[in-house]
Design an enzyme around this catalytic site. Structure first.
Site, PDB file in Angstrom:
ATOM      1  CB  SER A   1      -8.117   3.561   2.221  1.00 43.53           C
ATOM      2  OG  SER A   1      -7.230   3.130   3.189  1.00 43.53           O
TER       3      SER A   1
ATOM      4  CE  LYS B   1      -3.880   1.973   2.779  1.00 44.77           C
ATOM      5  NZ  LYS B   1      -4.761   1.540   3.704  1.00 44.77           N
TER       6      LYS B   1
ATOM      7  CB  SER C   1      -8.796   1.033   5.252  1.00 41.57           C
ATOM      8  OG  SER C   1      -9.178   2.272   5.525  1.00 41.57           O
TER       9      SER C   1
END
Length: 535
Positions: free
Chosen positions: A259, A182, A283
């Site tokens: 996310s 990420k 997320s």
């Protein structure tokens, strides 16, 4: 021939049945104009119409229409030839070969059917030009980007990037596993872009890997690339205003969730085996549920957050997504200190409030699954879900603004609309509101931990399947609020939570979430794997 100036080469011009060439030409012209109304009209109505591409198969006119309206137009191209093959009376196969203006070739294969004198498409498959990089999923990717190396070899080589030759070192738990990182974690030699191009251009180059990245490299995993995130991880939908929405690898008609959006999509699409991400308010669990993946949010603080761009330190937690529980277990073993915390897995804890927060169809699917485990279900009383969600929201907002408010203020217009609005709301949190929420947080955390105790709380990971890609902003916001009422339990508690892909609702995946005591990460993951095997 440009797509809006029809004049293709047809191998057998006599093969066009009456009226089909006109319908096909109208379709190609509508594609060039991105005229979704005409395109919708040229596909057969009803649930049996099909459209496929490399992302998957869409079933039914409504799903195809929803996808098309969110996709945007096609790249400029020229149709170089068309093959026409009658299959049966009033059924014709048409294959168009295209050359894109920017290079590359593609195919459009359609089955046209004449009903009541009108030609419409009943099935279509699109083969686009190969993409070197899907920018909605990846910020940067390599083959690999960083090669894994054992800790002993890396020290011997004096290298900091893990790029040395593997030599004859013995295999380690994650040997050959491809990791999508990420875009919040430090990767040596790269910047942390946080899902925002303005920040990406000005961010400093990282001198060393974040410990969470280094642990995977030391276990001989390869970093495939740095994956997209919602801006500053301050969202749950997986919609990035600058780079697009990473596709849902389980259902292309639906959003992928965020996310930890790019990492999850990379894993679901088979472009990576493990996604390194974060979970602050869901997320990681949300995209896991939406895309039929295994995901684990570890106990708060169990995995080092050094080298991680924070959103809200009171809740930020490291975790992973994978296509199997085994890969998650290996990632956990190499990344977090071993814990002896066990769980009472003889029964499952359930909360009526959490089931009421889920969509009715999801609640029914969960109840049927829980009944099939043949384990006793024990009701548990949790703090008010709205109180949990609101406390998390306020503390998260205050910390997000403290971490990034100066940057946001100095870069007006740099954020997408939804994240900009969220930061504006964060800026409006008063000192008194933050103080009240912070005073409430430890009390609520204690109450959640007391309610869970040594047991395992079981619930649907999210209220229901992922929203359609065409969902409006207000609809996505409503889903976010409903989701926070469920995900805030583990967030407030700082507890480990595993999302296992065990439910199907309306043909789409929905996860079952297991939440255990602090430090029971391994035990909860093992129980989830056991329950999946018994399902």
């Amino acid at each position: 021939m440009a797509a809006d100036a029809v004049g293709p080469v047809v191998v057998d011009a006599t093969a066009w049945p009456d009226g089909l060439e006109r319908a096909w030409t109208a379709y190609e012209a509508a594609l060039a104009r991105d005229d979704t109304a005409v395109l919708d009209d040229l596909f057969e109505p009803g649930p049996d119409t099909l459209r496929g591409d490399d992302a998957g198969l869409l079933r039914g006119h409504d799903a195809i229409s929803a996808f098309r309206s969110a996709r945007g137009g096609v790249a400029p191209r020229t149709i170089t030839s068309v093959e026409v093959r009658p299959l049966a009376e009033d059924v014709v196969l048409v294959v168009g070969v295209s050359a894109f203006d920017g290079g590359g070739n593609g195919l459009q294969t359609q089955v046209w059917r004449r009903t009541a004198g009108r030609w419409r498409i009943s099935a279509a498959h699109v083969t686009g030009r190969p993409r070197a990089l899907d920018r909605s999923v990846w910020r940067v990717v390599g083959d690999p980007l960083v090669r894994g190396a054992s800790a002993d070899r890396d020290r011997a080589d004096g290298g900091a990037d893990g790029s040395g030759d593997r030599g004859g070192a013995a295999p380690r738990p994650l040997t050959g596993v491809r990791v999508a990182v990420k875009d919040l974690f430090a990767v040596a030699g790269h910047v942390v872009g946080a899902g925002n191009p303005t920040r990406e251009r000005s961010a400093p180059t990282c001198a060393e890997h974040a410990p969470a990245v280094r642990a995977l490299l030391d276990a001989r995993a390869d970093i495939a690339g740095i994956a997209r995130t919602d801006e500053f991880a301050y969202a749950l939908a997986g919609r990035n205003a600058h780079f697009g929405s990473p596709p849902n690898g389980a259902d292309p008609a639906r959003i992928g969730g965020g996310s930890t959006s790019g990492s999850a999509s990379a894993v679901a699409l088979g472009q990576a085996d493990l996604g390194l991400g974060t979970d602050t308010a869901g997320s990681l669990r949300v995209p896991s549920s939406y895309q039929g993946l295994w995901g684990i949010r570890t106990t708060h603080g169990a995995v080092s957050r050094d080298g991680l761009l924070p959103l809200a330190q009171s809740f930020d937690t490291v975790g992973w997504v994978a296509r199997s529980a085994g890969v998650l277990a290996d990632a956990l073993d190499v990344s977090a200190p071993a814990s002896d915390t066990a769980v009472d897995d003889g029964s499952l804890l359930v909360s009526d409030a959490l089931l009421d927060a889920a969509d009715p169809a999801t609640a029914r699917a969960f109840a049927a699954w829980a009944d099939g485990t043949r384990r006793p279900l024990r009701p548990v009383a949790l703090p008010d879900l709205d109180d949990l969600a609101e406390t998390l929201r306020i503390v998260q907002a205050a910390e997000a603004w403290r971490n990034h408010g100066r940057w946001v203020t100095e870069h007006p217009g740099a954020l997408g609309t939804d994240v900009a609005e969220r930061f504006a709301a964060a800026a409006a949190v008063t000192a008194d509101e933050e103080a009240a929420a912070r005073a409430r947080l430890p009390e609520l955390r204690d109450r959640v931990r007391e309610a869970v105790g040594p047991g395992v709380l079981c619930l649907p990971t999210v209220p229901g399947p992922a929203p359609l890609r065409t969902a409006t902003g207000p609809d996505v916001l409503a889903t976010r609020r409903a989701t926070l009422r469920m995900t805030a339990v583990a967030g407030i508690g700082g507890l480990p939570a595993v999302s296992a892909p065990l439910l199907r609702v309306d043909g789409a995946p929905v996860g079952v979430c297991l939440v255990g005591a602090a430090g029971s990460d391994r035990a909860v993951l093992a129980l989830a794997a056991t329950l999946a095997g018994a399902a």
